[in-house]
Design an enzyme around this catalytic site. Structure first.
Site, mmCIF file in Angstrom:
data_model
loop_
_atom_site.group_PDB
_atom_site.id
_atom_site.type_symbol
_atom_site.label_atom_id
_atom_site.label_comp_id
_atom_site.label_asym_id
_atom_site.label_seq_id
_atom_site.Cartn_x
_atom_site.Cartn_y
_atom_site.Cartn_z
ATOM 1 N N ALA A 154 1.685 8.328 -7.722
ATOM 2 C CA ALA A 154 1.228 7.014 -8.173
ATOM 3 C C ALA A 154 1.978 5.984 -7.325
ATOM 4 O O ALA A 154 3.158 6.175 -7.020
ATOM 5 C CB ALA A 154 1.549 6.820 -9.645
ATOM 6 N N LYS A 155 1.278 4.919 -6.962
ATOM 7 C CA LYS A 155 1.901 3.926 -6.069
ATOM 8 C C LYS A 155 2.583 2.873 -6.944
ATOM 9 O O LYS A 155 2.053 1.784 -7.178
ATOM 10 C CB LYS A 155 0.819 3.332 -5.158
ATOM 11 C CG LYS A 155 1.345 2.815 -3.850
ATOM 12 C CD LYS A 155 0.216 2.513 -2.891
ATOM 13 C CE LYS A 155 0.610 1.506 -1.839
ATOM 14 N NZ LYS A 155 1.770 1.858 -1.028
ATOM 15 N N ILE A 156 3.754 3.236 -7.467
ATOM 16 C CA ILE A 156 4.457 2.444 -8.476
ATOM 17 C C ILE A 156 5.473 1.520 -7.800
ATOM 18 O O ILE A 156 6.276 1.973 -6.983
ATOM 19 C CB ILE A 156 5.166 3.386 -9.479
ATOM 20 C CG1 ILE A 156 4.128 4.243 -10.218
ATOM 21 C CG2 ILE A 156 6.037 2.591 -10.453
ATOM 22 C CD1 ILE A 156 4.706 5.342 -11.085
ATOM 23 N N TYR A 160 9.410 2.107 -5.061
ATOM 24 C CA TYR A 160 9.625 1.680 -3.679
ATOM 25 C C TYR A 160 11.078 1.309 -3.370
ATOM 26 O O TYR A 160 11.404 1.059 -2.207
ATOM 27 C CB TYR A 160 8.614 0.594 -3.282
ATOM 28 C CG TYR A 160 7.343 1.290 -2.838
ATOM 29 C CD1 TYR A 160 6.511 1.888 -3.774
ATOM 30 C CD2 TYR A 160 7.040 1.459 -1.498
ATOM 31 C CE1 TYR A 160 5.399 2.603 -3.382
ATOM 32 C CE2 TYR A 160 5.925 2.170 -1.100
ATOM 33 C CZ TYR A 160 5.111 2.736 -2.034
ATOM 34 O OH TYR A 160 4.017 3.470 -1.641
#
Ligand code: PMP
Length: 306
Positions: A154-156, A160
């Protein structure tokens, strides 16, 4: 340049007016999911093409599902919102689009449940992401986060920090980009890119179980390699030392596009410049994303009326 518009709290507003409060849950705890999308200007056709728009919003939906964010908009609605933001902003040049679905409630408390959600879509110009002809890379001392720690597919937003730690570590040591190993010690990916090597004409990339983000560019480059270059493509674990003896190596990402790698850990990779197969894939990629290769025109969403 015309005023850039963002979609914010259900309306289109000038980007400068799209502001969140300091107690916003996502700002405090990293509880947002995002996308990075590129739109390419085709000068000959006077058309703006958004590359893989639907795929990005399908992934945003998946990320929301994982992070329990209730996204009120369907993939079609998200595509329309994006095209509308670009039209209102009179975009006739390359552009980068940044949607974020996030826990918008201004409440404290670390959790996912019982917090309001919202969506913003911002647009901003973006040039080359890795500013090097053949990037000099280094394995970061920071390992790629494991799916058992936080869901990396998931691009949470919060995840990052892992990429930011790795990137700053190597850039401040004089390199262009970081490569992260996963917890097993296998190669995972770059700080914001998937990674590929070529050995004896075979294109090899870490499998989706190696704690990578399931990249949209990664998928497309594998398709180009199979269909256009007729290369075998293998998804499997890659060891660190395999990187050093690869014939060619490159990274892929929406921002990074296809970024050739010339050096890793002070060892030249292949010739140390852009490899021949990497160069071929880049030519194919550039034509496709700008809507110049009509075979791939279904990947490109036109923004302006034809
Ligand atoms: N890995 C990471 C960690 C990324 O941030 C990105 C950029 N979204 C990618 C890989 C490449 O993904 P995509 O090709 O979908 O942009």
């Amino acid at each position: 340049m015309a005023t850039l518009y963002a979609f914010f709290k259900g309306n289109f507003v000038p980007l400068a007016e799209a502001k969140i409060g300091v107690l916003t849950h996502a700002f405090n705890y990293g509880t947002g999911v995002f996308e990075g999308i590129r739109a390419y200007w085709n000068q000959d056709e006077q058309q703006l093409y958004v590359f893989k728009l639907r795929e990005h919003y399908a992934r945003l939906h998946d990320s929301c599902h994982i992070l329990r964010i209730g996204l009120r908009y369907s993939v079609d609605e998200l595509c329309n919102i994006t095209s509308e933001a670009l039209r209102r902003s009179e975009v006739r040049s390359d552009m980068y689009i940044r949607p974020i679905a996030y826990k918008s409630g201004e409440v404290l408390g670390v959790r996912l449940h019982n917090v309001e959600d919202d969506l913003t879509v911002a647009i901003t110009p973006m040039g080359k992401y890795v500013d090097a002809d053949a990037a000099r890379c280094k394995i970061a001392t920071w390992r790629r986060m494991d799916d058992s720690v936080a869901p990396v597919r998931a691009k949470i937003t919060g995840i990052y920090v892992n990429s930011a730690l790795a990137k700053s570590e190597v850039v401040e040591d004089g390199y262009d980009e970081a490569i992260l190993l996963n917890g097993d010690g296998h190669v995972s990916e770059g700080s914001g890119e998937n990674l590929f090597i070529i050995r004896d004409g075979v294109l090899i990339t870490p499998a989706v179980s190696e704690n990578i983000l399931e990249g949209i560019t990664r998928d497309f480059v594998m398709q180009l390699a199979k269909d256009e270059v007729k290369m075998p493509v293998v998804e499997r674990a890659i060891d660190r030392s395999e990187l050093y003896i690869a014939d060619e190596c490159f990274m892929t990402g929406t921002a990074a596009e296809i970024t050739p790698i010339g050096e890793i850990d002070r060892r030249k990779v292949g010739s140390g410049t852009v490899g021949p197969l990497t160069a071929r894939l880049r030519v194919l990629f550039d034509a496709a994303v700008r809507g110049r290769n009509k075979k791939y025109i279904s990947c490109c969403t036109p923004v302006w009326p034809k």
